[in-house]
Motif scaffolding. Structure first.
Motif, PDB file in Angstrom:
ATOM      1  N   MET A  11       0.842  -1.191   0.000  1.00  0.00           N
ATOM      2  CA  MET A  11       0.000   0.000   0.000  1.00  0.00           C
ATOM      3  C   MET A  11       0.881   1.246   0.000  1.00  0.00           C
ATOM      4  O   MET A  11       0.632   2.203  -0.748  1.00  0.00           O
ATOM      5  N   ALA A  12       1.908   1.246   0.817  1.00  0.00           N
ATOM      6  CA  ALA A  12       2.817   2.391   0.872  1.00  0.00           C
ATOM      7  C   ALA A  12       3.607   2.532  -0.427  1.00  0.00           C
ATOM      8  O   ALA A  12       3.751   3.636  -0.965  1.00  0.00           O
ATOM      9  N   MET A  13       4.132   1.430  -0.930  1.00  0.00           N
ATOM     10  CA  MET A  13       4.920   1.476  -2.160  1.00  0.00           C
ATOM     11  C   MET A  13       4.093   1.998  -3.337  1.00  0.00           C
ATOM     12  O   MET A  13       4.530   2.870  -4.092  1.00  0.00           O
ATOM     13  N   ASN A  14       2.886   1.459  -3.491  1.00  0.00           N
ATOM     14  CA  ASN A  14       2.026   1.863  -4.600  1.00  0.00           C
ATOM     15  C   ASN A  14       1.549   3.297  -4.448  1.00  0.00           C
ATOM     16  O   ASN A  14       1.453   4.039  -5.437  1.00  0.00           O
ATOM     17  N   ALA A  15       1.248   3.697  -3.221  1.00  0.00           N
ATOM     18  CA  ALA A  15       0.777   5.060  -2.994  1.00  0.00           C
ATOM     19  C   ALA A  15       1.844   6.080  -3.365  1.00  0.00           C
ATOM     20  O   ALA A  15       1.563   7.093  -4.025  1.00  0.00           O
ATOM     21  N   ARG A  16       3.070   5.823  -2.979  1.00  0.00           N
ATOM     22  CA  ARG A  16       4.144   6.755  -3.324  1.00  0.00           C
ATOM     23  C   ARG A  16       4.405   6.770  -4.827  1.00  0.00           C
ATOM     24  O   ARG A  16       4.702   7.823  -5.400  1.00  0.00           O
ATOM     25  N   ALA A  17       4.264   5.620  -5.454  1.00  0.00           N
ATOM     26  CA  ALA A  17       4.441   5.566  -6.914  1.00  0.00           C
ATOM     27  C   ALA A  17       3.377   6.393  -7.623  1.00  0.00           C
ATOM     28  O   ALA A  17       3.629   6.944  -8.705  1.00  0.00           O
ATOM     29  N   LEU A  18       2.208   6.513  -7.014  1.00  0.00           N
ATOM     30  CA  LEU A  18       1.121   7.309  -7.581  1.00  0.00           C
ATOM     31  C   LEU A  18       1.243   8.797  -7.243  1.00  0.00           C
ATOM     32  O   LEU A  18       0.440   9.604  -7.710  1.00  0.00           O
ATOM     33  N   GLY A  19       2.220   9.146  -6.410  1.00  0.00           N
ATOM     34  CA  GLY A  19       2.432  10.538  -6.066  1.00  0.00           C
ATOM     35  C   GLY A  19       1.771  10.979  -4.781  1.00  0.00           C
ATOM     36  O   GLY A  19       1.681  12.184  -4.506  1.00  0.00           O
ATOM     37  N   LEU A  20       1.317  10.029  -3.968  1.00  0.00           N
ATOM     38  CA  LEU A  20       0.751  10.382  -2.666  1.00  0.00           C
ATOM     39  C   LEU A  20       1.873  10.516  -1.641  1.00  0.00           C
ATOM     40  O   LEU A  20       2.927   9.879  -1.762  1.00  0.00           O
ATOM     41  N   LYS A  21       1.622  11.307  -0.623  1.00  0.00           N
ATOM     42  CA  LYS A  21       2.533  11.364   0.518  1.00  0.00           C
ATOM     43  C   LYS A  21       2.035  10.344   1.525  1.00  0.00           C
ATOM     44  O   LYS A  21       0.842  10.281   1.822  1.00  0.00           O
ATOM     45  N   VAL A  22       2.941   9.528   2.062  1.00  0.00           N
ATOM     46  CA  VAL A  22       2.567   8.435   2.964  1.00  0.00           C
ATOM     47  C   VAL A  22       3.075   8.702   4.373  1.00  0.00           C
ATOM     48  O   VAL A  22       4.258   8.982   4.579  1.00  0.00           O
ATOM     49  N   ILE A  23       2.160   8.609   5.318  1.00  0.00           N
ATOM     50  CA  ILE A  23       2.489   8.692   6.740  1.00  0.00           C
ATOM     51  C   ILE A  23       2.244   7.306   7.331  1.00  0.00           C
ATOM     52  O   ILE A  23       1.141   6.768   7.232  1.00  0.00           O
ATOM     53  N   GLY A  24       3.264   6.708   7.914  1.00  0.00           N
ATOM     54  CA  GLY A  24       3.130   5.385   8.509  1.00  0.00           C
ATOM     55  C   GLY A  24       3.077   5.468  10.017  1.00  0.00           C
ATOM     56  O   GLY A  24       3.882   6.165  10.636  1.00  0.00           O
ATOM     57  N   VAL A  25       2.117   4.770  10.601  1.00  0.00           N
ATOM     58  CA  VAL A  25       2.009   4.688  12.064  1.00  0.00           C
ATOM     59  C   VAL A  25       2.229   3.221  12.413  1.00  0.00           C
ATOM     60  O   VAL A  25       1.392   2.365  12.124  1.00  0.00           O
ATOM     61  N   THR A  26       3.363   2.923  13.030  1.00  0.00           N
ATOM     62  CA  THR A  26       3.788   1.542  13.199  1.00  0.00           C
ATOM     63  C   THR A  26       4.687   1.412  14.422  1.00  0.00           C
ATOM     64  O   THR A  26       5.019   2.406  15.062  1.00  0.00           O
ATOM     65  N   SER A  27       5.062   0.196  14.744  1.00  0.00           N
ATOM     66  CA  SER A  27       6.054  -0.047  15.789  1.00  0.00           C
ATOM     67  C   SER A  27       7.368  -0.420  15.124  1.00  0.00           C
ATOM     68  O   SER A  27       7.476  -1.484  14.496  1.00  0.00           O
ATOM     69  N   VAL A  28       8.349   0.442  15.265  1.00  0.00           N
ATOM     70  CA  VAL A  28       9.655   0.206  14.640  1.00  0.00           C
ATOM     71  C   VAL A  28      10.317  -1.047  15.211  1.00  0.00           C
ATOM     72  O   VAL A  28      11.139  -1.683  14.547  1.00  0.00           O
ATOM     73  N   ALA A  29       9.934  -1.437  16.423  1.00  0.00           N
ATOM     74  CA  ALA A  29      10.530  -2.634  17.038  1.00  0.00           C
ATOM     75  C   ALA A  29      10.345  -3.866  16.162  1.00  0.00           C
ATOM     76  O   ALA A  29      11.223  -4.733  16.094  1.00  0.00           O
ATOM     77  N   TYR A  30       9.224  -3.959  15.454  1.00  0.00           N
ATOM     78  CA  TYR A  30       8.990  -5.119  14.600  1.00  0.00           C
ATOM     79  C   TYR A  30       9.986  -5.166  13.449  1.00  0.00           C
ATOM     80  O   TYR A  30      10.433  -6.249  13.047  1.00  0.00           O
ATOM     81  N   ALA A  31      10.330  -4.002  12.907  1.00  0.00           N
ATOM     82  CA  ALA A  31      11.293  -3.967  11.807  1.00  0.00           C
ATOM     83  C   ALA A  31      12.690  -4.334  12.285  1.00  0.00           C
ATOM     84  O   ALA A  31      13.537  -4.757  11.489  1.00  0.00           O
TER      85      ALA A  31
END
Length: 259
Positions: A138-158
């Protein structure tokens, strides 16, 4: 994680210890994520002022925080839920289908292609783990379409788990702004003697708070620019429905949850 076993403060009630854990996390995100919250609020304000639209997406229980900023008393009227059928989890049978759909490649692209989202809009993606195919794509495709993406997540998982996307990346890797909820892997704040599994998740409390803090920052930024924030009022106060009707009419081309 707060240990509620005897000898380590176990004389406190479990409910009280959960409140302590949640309050501690809220203090952390308030202090440690202040710059990111301001940046996210500025991105939202930029989009509102420029005539763009706002979208929020979440799967599973992460959808609760996304829904909390859509058609909400005291919230910005321009936030639209980007709905993906079945991924809320508890709205389908079996509920496990929602989790399975989060791992389906290509679903995000199909959803975005059929949505009203366009270049210049903002998409807020809520995903606690940020590791499944759906939020990553969703983030990858949204940015490819020219949207700005704000992610709300837990960095600990990454940092502590492996991505389930073919790229090996996480949601946080494809965002313009990341808000870190600080939730530990497993999303359970308490343990207790005699209970094998940790329990009492706090991700909904903290993530919803981050979402509302971002909207507050956006409101502040709009006022500073001399732009009246398009806020909704409660329909349970006198004049609320009339106020909301005027706001929705004024921004009808940017609001999709009423059609």
């Amino acid at each position: 994680m707060a240990d509620a076993t005897p000898g380590s403060g176990g004389e406190s009630t479990l409910s009280g210890r959960f409140f302590d854990a949640a309050i501690g996390l809220l203090r952390r995100v308030r202090d440690e994520e202040a710059e990111s919250v301001a940046a996210a609020g500025a991105a939202v304000a930029d989009t509102v002022a420029a005539g763009g639209r706002l979208f929020a997406f979440g799967a599973g229980h992460s959808s609760l925080a996304a829904q909390d900023v859509v058609y909400r008393a005291g919230g910005l009227a321009l936030v639209n839920l980007l709905a993906v059928p079945g991924v809320v989890g508890v709205d389908v049978m079996p509920a496990t289908l929602g989790s399975a759909l989060e791992r389906v490649d290509g679903l995000a692209g199909a959803v975005l292609d059929s949505s009203p989202a366009r270049a210049g809009d903002v998409l807020i993606i809520v995903s606690l783990s940020g590791r499944n195919a759906l939020p990553v794509e969703m983030a990858m495709n949204a940015r490819a379409l020219g949207l700005k993406v704000i992610g709300v997540t837990s960095v600990a998982y990454a940092e502590e788990t492996k991505s389930r996307h073919a790229s090996g990346t996480f949601l946080r890797d494809h965002c313009d702004v990341v808000l870190d909820s600080k939730i530990a892997v497993g999303d359970a704040e308490l343990t207790h003697e005699g209970v094998e599994a940790p329990f009492a998740p706090a991700s909904t409390v903290v993530t919803s708070a981050l979402m509302q803090a971002m909207m507050a920052a956006a409101t502040e930024a709009l006022v500073a620019r001399g732009v009246e924030p398009p806020l909704l009022r409660s329909g349970n106060v006198d004049g609320g429905h009339e106020w909301n009707g005027r706001v929705m009419d004024a921004y009808a081309d940017r609001i999709f949850f009423r059609h």
